[in-house]
Design a protein around this motif. Structure first.
Motif, short mmCIF file in Angstrom:
data_model
loop_
_atom_site.label_atom_id
_atom_site.label_comp_id
_atom_site.label_asym_id
_atom_site.label_seq_id
_atom_site.Cartn_x
_atom_site.Cartn_y
_atom_site.Cartn_z
N LYS A 260 0.82 -1.21 0.00
CA LYS A 260 0.00 0.00 0.00
C LYS A 260 0.86 1.27 0.00
O LYS A 260 0.53 2.25 -0.66
N LEU A 261 1.95 1.22 0.73
CA LEU A 261 2.85 2.37 0.72
C LEU A 261 3.49 2.53 -0.65
O LEU A 261 3.69 3.66 -1.13
N ALA A 262 3.81 1.41 -1.30
CA ALA A 262 4.42 1.48 -2.63
C ALA A 262 3.50 2.17 -3.62
O ALA A 262 3.94 2.97 -4.46
N GLU A 263 2.20 1.89 -3.53
CA GLU A 263 1.23 2.54 -4.42
C GLU A 263 1.23 4.04 -4.19
O GLU A 263 1.21 4.83 -5.15
N ARG A 264 1.31 4.45 -2.93
CA ARG A 264 1.28 5.88 -2.62
C ARG A 264 2.58 6.57 -2.99
O ARG A 264 2.58 7.74 -3.38
N GLU A 269 1.95 10.50 -3.46
CA GLU A 269 1.20 10.86 -2.25
C GLU A 269 2.07 10.83 -1.00
O GLU A 269 1.78 11.54 -0.03
N VAL A 270 3.11 9.99 -1.02
CA VAL A 270 3.93 9.77 0.17
C VAL A 270 5.40 9.87 -0.20
O VAL A 270 5.83 9.36 -1.24
N GLU A 271 6.16 10.53 0.65
CA GLU A 271 7.62 10.48 0.60
C GLU A 271 8.10 9.78 1.86
O GLU A 271 7.61 10.08 2.95
N LEU A 272 9.04 8.85 1.69
CA LEU A 272 9.45 8.01 2.81
C LEU A 272 10.95 8.08 3.02
O LEU A 272 11.73 7.85 2.09
N ALA A 273 11.37 8.36 4.26
CA ALA A 273 12.78 8.33 4.61
C ALA A 273 13.23 6.93 4.99
O ALA A 273 14.42 6.66 5.15
N GLY A 274 12.26 6.01 5.14
CA GLY A 274 12.60 4.64 5.50
C GLY A 274 11.43 3.90 6.09
O GLY A 274 10.42 4.50 6.48
N VAL A 275 11.58 2.58 6.14
CA VAL A 275 10.60 1.73 6.83
C VAL A 275 11.37 0.83 7.77
O VAL A 275 12.53 0.47 7.52
N ARG A 276 10.73 0.47 8.89
CA ARG A 276 11.39 -0.40 9.88
C ARG A 276 10.59 -1.67 10.04
O ARG A 276 9.36 -1.64 10.12
N ILE A 277 11.33 -2.79 10.12
CA ILE A 277 10.75 -4.11 10.39
C ILE A 277 11.32 -4.60 11.70
O ILE A 277 12.54 -4.64 11.87
N ASP A 278 10.46 -5.00 12.62
CA ASP A 278 10.89 -5.35 13.97
C ASP A 278 10.65 -6.82 14.30
O ASP A 278 10.96 -7.25 15.40
N GLN A 287 13.73 -8.62 1.64
CA GLN A 287 13.86 -8.80 0.19
C GLN A 287 12.57 -8.43 -0.53
O GLN A 287 12.60 -7.75 -1.57
N GLU A 288 11.45 -8.84 0.03
CA GLU A 288 10.18 -8.53 -0.61
C GLU A 288 9.84 -7.05 -0.48
O GLU A 288 9.29 -6.44 -1.41
N VAL A 289 10.13 -6.47 0.66
CA VAL A 289 9.89 -5.05 0.83
C VAL A 289 10.76 -4.24 -0.14
O VAL A 289 10.32 -3.26 -0.73
N LEU A 292 9.25 -4.07 -3.46
CA LEU A 292 8.10 -3.18 -3.50
C LEU A 292 8.50 -1.71 -3.35
O LEU A 292 7.88 -0.83 -3.96
N LEU A 293 9.51 -1.47 -2.54
CA LEU A 293 9.95 -0.09 -2.27
C LEU A 293 11.46 -0.01 -2.56
O LEU A 293 12.29 0.12 -1.64
N PRO A 294 11.84 -0.08 -3.82
CA PRO A 294 13.26 -0.20 -4.17
C PRO A 294 14.13 0.98 -3.77
O PRO A 294 15.34 0.83 -3.59
#
Length: 459
Positions: A260-264, A269-278, A287-289, A292-294
């Protein structure tokens, strides 16, 4: 003293004016004995070192000197503190000279130490105190506290940096797992000084002139999802106040959130400085993320250490940065010790089974070949360096006054990086590391044998 039913619990924080009392009882009882026997002003030398490294470590990174110097500069006992000691009854038989010492307490000795960020090995002094016996004895507890803890944190941080590589972003997230508020600040400092990029500890960051960093917690995602209808709306709300900030995407379904973030992101619609996986399988999820968000940096957290980082890299995980907490700030302790080595020109040593020490004031000489550490020589302080050797211990405090400026955090971090990089690969490796060979000079070995004979003859 134990609080009575109607008393107010005092805050368990430490102010600089309380440094004198922040010690083990036996330091004070020993000082009382020294004063009673007229030994208190005899010149003495104590050295702080570790007998062995923790299992799996090929080296340690010396850290904590700045706090050691601060402590020595502010050592004192107030009249109220002295009165409190008297009320315990423990010192009822202490000589009056003991109380006079405390009343005028001030460190007047010398401190020799290796610069913070220097790699050290077993039996090598990290620091040496040359001072009147009572002062040199009194400061043991605090010096061990700051050097042992910060050296442990700095070494873990340096190993994590080495495993992650120079380009990974490493963030210190350990405050909630640290051994108390003061330890949390020390841990943040040691981690930054050993190569981590930032800390989430706001107080530590601001005290150290750094910008605190972080993402968000699952609680925010759950709270905003519950009140605003969806995880994406929770992200939108957070970005309203903190535009572009990294988002925590594993609260519910990591890959669904990434899609969903990739679509935005694609629609702008969205600018991203990063995503965190915990949580979850960090290799496959990252790898999959990434697919989607290269272009978006991926951060991982969740009880990671240097071995986990190395394993993730070897498995092909697509991770750009790591949040490091529990295993960084609560890991294997460094069991440094502080031993008397000389009393008024008389070399002394400990002979306990498994815990012997070397007598006399010492220096460590490091030899490098083509920029790589080739070996260390443990020698007497009166010896001179051989060709290709450099002495490690510097005079930092003389007559109670600092004689060299304090290093900045950035300078210490550069030194840590260079110190680790100069080690042979077999010393830096995580599995079965081979520590540097530390040889004992013939003069020191001869002094040890001579001192041993004198001890044996005295029994």
């Amino acid at each position: 003293m134990r609080n009575t039913e109607n008393s107010v619990n005092p805050p368990l924080t430490v102010n600089p004016e309380e440094y004198g009392l922040l010690t083990d009882l036996y330091q004070l009882t020993m000082v009382a004995c020294y004063a009673g026997e007229g030994l208190e002003e005899r010149p003495a030398s104590f050295e702080l070192f570790t007998r062995r490294l923790p299992a799996g470590w090929g080296y340690a990174v010396a850290m904590g000197l700045s706090q050691a110097v601060e402590y020595l500069e502010q050592l004192q006992f107030t009249p109220e503190q002295i009165a409190s000691l008297k009320t315990t009854g423990i010192f009822a038989n202490a000589p009056s000279a003991f109380w006079s010492l405390l009343e005028s307490a001030k460190f007047t000795g010398d401190l020799w130490a290796v610069p913070e960020g220097t790699v050290v090995f077993p039996n090598e002094p990290i620091l040496r105190i040359d001072a009147p016996l009572w002062q040199a004895q009194l400061v043991e507890t605090y010096l061990l506290c700051t050097i042992n803890y910060q050296t442990a944190i700095a070494t873990r941080a340096a190993r994590m940096r080495d495993a992650a590589g120079p380009n990974a972003i490493l963030l210190e997230f350990g405050t909630r797992r640290a051994f108390g508020p003061g330890a949390a600040i020390w841990a943040a400092r040691a981690a930054l000084a050993a190569g981590l990029d930032a800390t989430s500890n706001v107080l530590a960051a601001l005290k150290l002139g750094r910008k605190p960093t972080g993402t968000m917690a699952h609680a925010l995602v759950m709270a905003l999802t519950a009140t605003e209808g969806s995880e994406m709306q929770a992200f939108t709300t957070f970005h309203h106040y903190f535009p572009g900030a990294p988002l925590l995407i594993d609260t519910y379904d990591t890959l669904n959130a990434a899609r969903k973030l990739a679509e935005r992101v694609k629609t702008g619609e969205v600018e991203l400085a990063g995503v965190r996986i915990d949580s979850g399988d960090l290799v496959s999820l990252s790898q999959e993320v990434r697919s989607l968000l290269p272009e978006v940096p991926i951060f991982a957290s969740g009880d990671l250490d240097e071995w986990e980082i190395a394993a993730l890299k070897a498995a092909g995980a697509c991770i750009d940065g790591y949040g490091l907490g529990t295993r960084l700030v609560t890991g294997t302790p460094v069991n440094g010790v502080y031993k008397l080595v000389d009393l008024d020109g008389i070399p002394v040593m400990k002979q306990s089974s498994g815990k012997p020490s070397y007598p006399g004031r010492k220096q460590v000489f490091r030899r490098t070949v083509d920029g790589v550490v080739a070996g260390d020589r443990l020698a007497l302080a009166t010896e001179t360096p051989l060709d290709g050797e450099t002495p490690l211990l510097d005079l930092v405090v003389k007559g109670g006054e600092r004689v060299v400026p304090a290093d900045t955090l950035e300078e210490i971090a550069v030194r840590t990086s260079a110190s680790v990089a100069a080690l042979p690969l077999e010393t830096r490796r995580l599995d079965d590391p081979i520590s540097i060979d530390v040889v004992v000079s013939p003069q020191l070995q001869a002094l040890r044998e001579q001192t041993k004979k004198q001890i044996d003859n005295s029994h």
